[in-house]
Design an enzyme around this catalytic site. Sequence first.
Site, mmCIF file in Angstrom:
data_model
loop_
_atom_site.group_PDB
_atom_site.id
_atom_site.type_symbol
_atom_site.label_atom_id
_atom_site.label_comp_id
_atom_site.label_asym_id
_atom_site.label_seq_id
_atom_site.Cartn_x
_atom_site.Cartn_y
_atom_site.Cartn_z
ATOM 1 N N CYS A 161 1.179 -1.096 0.217
ATOM 2 C CA CYS A 161 0.218 -0.359 0.196
ATOM 3 C C CYS A 161 1.113 1.360 -0.157
ATOM 4 O O CYS A 161 0.325 1.920 -1.403
ATOM 5 C CB CYS A 161 -1.070 0.239 1.210
ATOM 6 S SG CYS A 161 -0.324 0.265 3.080
ATOM 7 N N HIS A 213 -2.904 1.194 6.799
ATOM 8 C CA HIS A 213 -2.715 1.043 5.174
ATOM 9 C C HIS A 213 -3.320 3.033 5.115
ATOM 10 O O HIS A 213 -3.376 3.226 5.974
ATOM 11 C CB HIS A 213 -4.265 0.305 5.676
ATOM 12 C CG HIS A 213 -4.876 0.028 3.865
ATOM 13 N ND1 HIS A 213 -3.894 -0.706 3.247
ATOM 14 C CD2 HIS A 213 -5.178 0.500 2.680
ATOM 15 C CE1 HIS A 213 -3.988 -1.020 2.197
ATOM 16 N NE2 HIS A 213 -5.457 0.127 1.635
ATOM 17 N N HIS A 225 -6.272 1.646 -3.842
ATOM 18 C CA HIS A 225 -5.462 1.309 -2.921
ATOM 19 C C HIS A 225 -4.019 -0.472 -3.453
ATOM 20 O O HIS A 225 -4.784 -1.145 -4.286
ATOM 21 C CB HIS A 225 -5.752 1.608 -1.453
ATOM 22 C CG HIS A 225 -6.780 0.541 -1.075
ATOM 23 N ND1 HIS A 225 -7.154 -0.208 -0.768
ATOM 24 C CD2 HIS A 225 -7.765 0.118 -2.399
ATOM 25 C CE1 HIS A 225 -8.507 -0.840 0.501
ATOM 26 N NE2 HIS A 225 -8.691 -0.742 -1.383
#
Length: 262
Positions: A161, A213, A225
Site C-alpha cells: 500500500c 494502511h 490502493h
Amino acid sequence: MTLAYAVCSVSVMPLRASASHRAEQVSQLLFGERMEVLAKEKDNWLHVRCEWDEYEGWVKGGQVALITYKEYRKPLLAITAGTNDVALVEHGQFALSPASSLFQMKRRILKWNTNAEYTFKGKKIALKQAEFTVENIHTFSKMFMGSPYNWGGRSLMGIDCSGLTQVVFKLMNIRIPRDASQQALVGETVGFLQEARCGDLAFFDNEEGRITHVGILLDDHTIIHATETSGCVVIDAIDNGGIISRKHRMRTHNLRLVKRIL
C-alpha cells in the site's frame, strides 16, 4: 559512517531486514535508485541507506554498482513514467518498472529507451518531468491496477500500500516516506472526507489505533490502493467509515485521517 556509494543496477532489488535471502523484504529499490553503503557483511551483503527516502536495509552486492559521491549527488535526468521502458547496460537489456531513475553514470548506462531516447555519448535527454495533476494521479496510479500485493514491493510485479503511494508520487518527483505510518506525518490534515480531492492520501488504523494502511483518493468517494484483502491494486469505494471492498462487498479498512501532500 558511509563506506561507499552505490546504485541499483537491476530492474528491481529487494531490500531486506537482515543479511539473508530468507529475511523479510522491507522494501525494494528500482533501477537507478542510489544508496549509501553503511556496512558490509560476509557473502557480499551490504547494509545501505536509500537516497530517495533514507530507508535502511540489506542488499546483495552483486545487484548494485559502485558510484562516486559526485554521481550520487547528480540531479536526476528523468524518472521513468511508462511500462515499456528498457535499459541497455553492460550486463544486458531488461525492462524497467515505473519510477526507475536515470542520471548520468560513466560507463554503466549505454542507452535508455522511453518515449524519447537517452544515449550516453549522444545528445541530452528530452523528457519533461511530470507534474502533480489530477490527470497524472489517475494515469500513474492506474498503471498499477492488478499488480499483485507484495509486502515491501514497489514495482509492477508486486507492490504494497505505501509502496504504491510512494512510487506514484515519485513519478511526479515528489518525495514522501516509505511506510504508511511515516506518510501519515507529512502534509496537511483534511478535516472531512467530503473536502478531499484527487491525490489526497487516506490512512486507516487497526484496533490498537496504529496506522496500517494507506491509499490514494481519486475523489471523495473512490480510492485506489494495494490491498492484501483483494490480493492486488484495486479501486474501491470509501465513506466516512472507511473502505468498502467492491470485490468482497464488505468494509475492510477503518478510516483514520486524510492528508494533503500538495
